[in-house]
Design an enzyme around this catalytic site. Sequence first.
Site, PDB file in Angstrom:
ATOM      1  CD  GLU A 183      -2.771  -1.969   5.446  1.00 50.36           C
ATOM      2  OE1 GLU A 183      -2.807  -2.967   6.192  1.00 50.36           O
ATOM      3  OE2 GLU A 183      -2.354  -0.852   5.833  1.00 50.36           O
ATOM      4  CD  GLU A 184      -1.517   2.082   7.435  1.00 45.71           C
ATOM      5  OE1 GLU A 184      -2.280   1.715   8.351  1.00 45.71           O
ATOM      6  OE2 GLU A 184      -0.314   1.792   7.397  1.00 45.71           O
ATOM      7  CD  GLU A 191       1.287  -4.117   6.062  1.00 43.79           C
ATOM      8  OE1 GLU A 191       1.942  -3.405   6.864  1.00 43.79           O
ATOM      9  OE2 GLU A 191       0.338  -3.681   5.391  1.00 43.79           O
ATOM     10  CG  ASP A 208       3.020   0.430   7.910  1.00 45.79           C
ATOM     11  OD1 ASP A 208       2.794  -0.290   6.926  1.00 45.79           O
ATOM     12  OD2 ASP A 208       2.184   0.633   8.807  1.00 45.79           O
ATOM     13  CG  HIS A 234      -0.287  -0.016   2.539  1.00 39.53           C
ATOM     14  ND1 HIS A 234       0.048   1.127   3.241  1.00 39.53           N
ATOM     15  CD2 HIS A 234       0.099  -1.034   3.335  1.00 39.53           C
ATOM     16  CE1 HIS A 234       0.602   0.807   4.389  1.00 39.53           C
ATOM     17  NE2 HIS A 234       0.658  -0.506   4.475  1.00 39.53           N
ATOM     18  CG  HIS A 253       0.845   3.165  12.418  1.00 39.43           C
ATOM     19  ND1 HIS A 253      -0.478   2.799  12.545  1.00 39.43           N
ATOM     20  CD2 HIS A 253       1.235   2.709  11.196  1.00 39.43           C
ATOM     21  CE1 HIS A 253      -0.869   2.152  11.454  1.00 39.43           C
ATOM     22  NE2 HIS A 253       0.168   2.094  10.622  1.00 39.43           N
ATOM     23  CG  ASP A 271      -3.101   3.643   2.424  1.00 37.56           C
ATOM     24  OD1 ASP A 271      -2.453   2.669   1.991  1.00 37.56           O
ATOM     25  OD2 ASP A 271      -4.068   3.523   3.211  1.00 37.56           O
TER      26      ASP A 271
END
Length: 379
Positions: A135-136, A164, A101, A68, A350, A70
């Site tokens: 995805e997020e 991931e 990520d 992903h 994150h 995003d």
Amino acid sequence: MSTSPTLALARELIRRPSVTPADEGCQDLMGEHLAAIGFRNERMCFGEVTNLWARRGDERPLFCFAGHTDVVPAGPMEEWVSSPFEPAVRGGRLFGRGACDMKGSLAAMVTAVEAFVAEHPDHRGSIAFLITSDEEGPAVDGTRRVVERLRQRGETIDYALVGEPSARERLGDVIKNGRRGSLNGSLKVHGKQGHVAYPQLARNPFHACVGALAALCSEVWDQGNAHFPPTSFQIANLRMGTGAENVIPGRLEAQFNLRFSTELDPETIQARVRRILDAGDFDYDLDWRLSGNPFLTPAGELVAAAREAIAAVTGVEARLSTNGGTSDGRFIAPMGAQIIELGPVNKTIHQVNECVGVAELDDLSRIYAGILDRLLAQA
């Protein structure tokens, strides 16, 4: 410091502030690299979500890199040592939102395929990229929708590698070969509002259901198995009250989640929850949302190829794990694909000042190329 192709591409991806569901041109950038080595790029857009399906070759087996573009919001900007969307290298680490990520993994995927195709231009089977900007976020119009489209036209994925961040202490120490299922419940318990001094004229919804909630929390759902830990139940939100201290509220709302193993299915869980709730003397409504079923890739060709490639590059003996949250692998699994998740160390995902090791990215690219070499190089 010299800039490797993987680091250079990762930096260009980080510069694009693709906070979910935005892509901000990340997939176009990847597509340019892939088109140059013979990939057919197909844009699939659903709502605000941008997806890229890129494929080289028409034969099976089909090896798919999934990921992903995003990222989650940056958080407090003043807490970042450098701008989250202006990549910076300090102390051998690349800083920026998405560095770990998972824009670092995306860059490693692309450069791995470039290296592999240069060495094996007539490789067997096909290579694909399934990249989403959802995805997020809700994960409704991303990988799930692309897989639906692929199945409608008869395209089947045989091997899938999701980038991931899977490692715990050093690159390659963990391969995720499955994930638990995730089932969410939204419960509304109906009582009767009234004055706290006259409880006989009201019905407190918390008092009515607290025994049932405690029973759900203490329930032993299963014992897990060799691949999965026992199923867990967690209350995520509990809301009631009017804001006044002398009012019995008329309704309680609770949200809960079950992370479940292959020992259970959603229908069995739902029936057991209702039996526990029905044993209480209260009125309620209950809605369900299934985020994904559990999936497992046992030891086989893909796992073996990944372990061998990791050992060749890093000397690490990888262990298999199904811990953690959900991933987009749950949408690919129903196609019957062998699936693993393999990416950088996940300690800063994150977080403010998210980062990844520069050398780690180069090694990850070599691992990805080594997996392709073991599965798709001509005999």
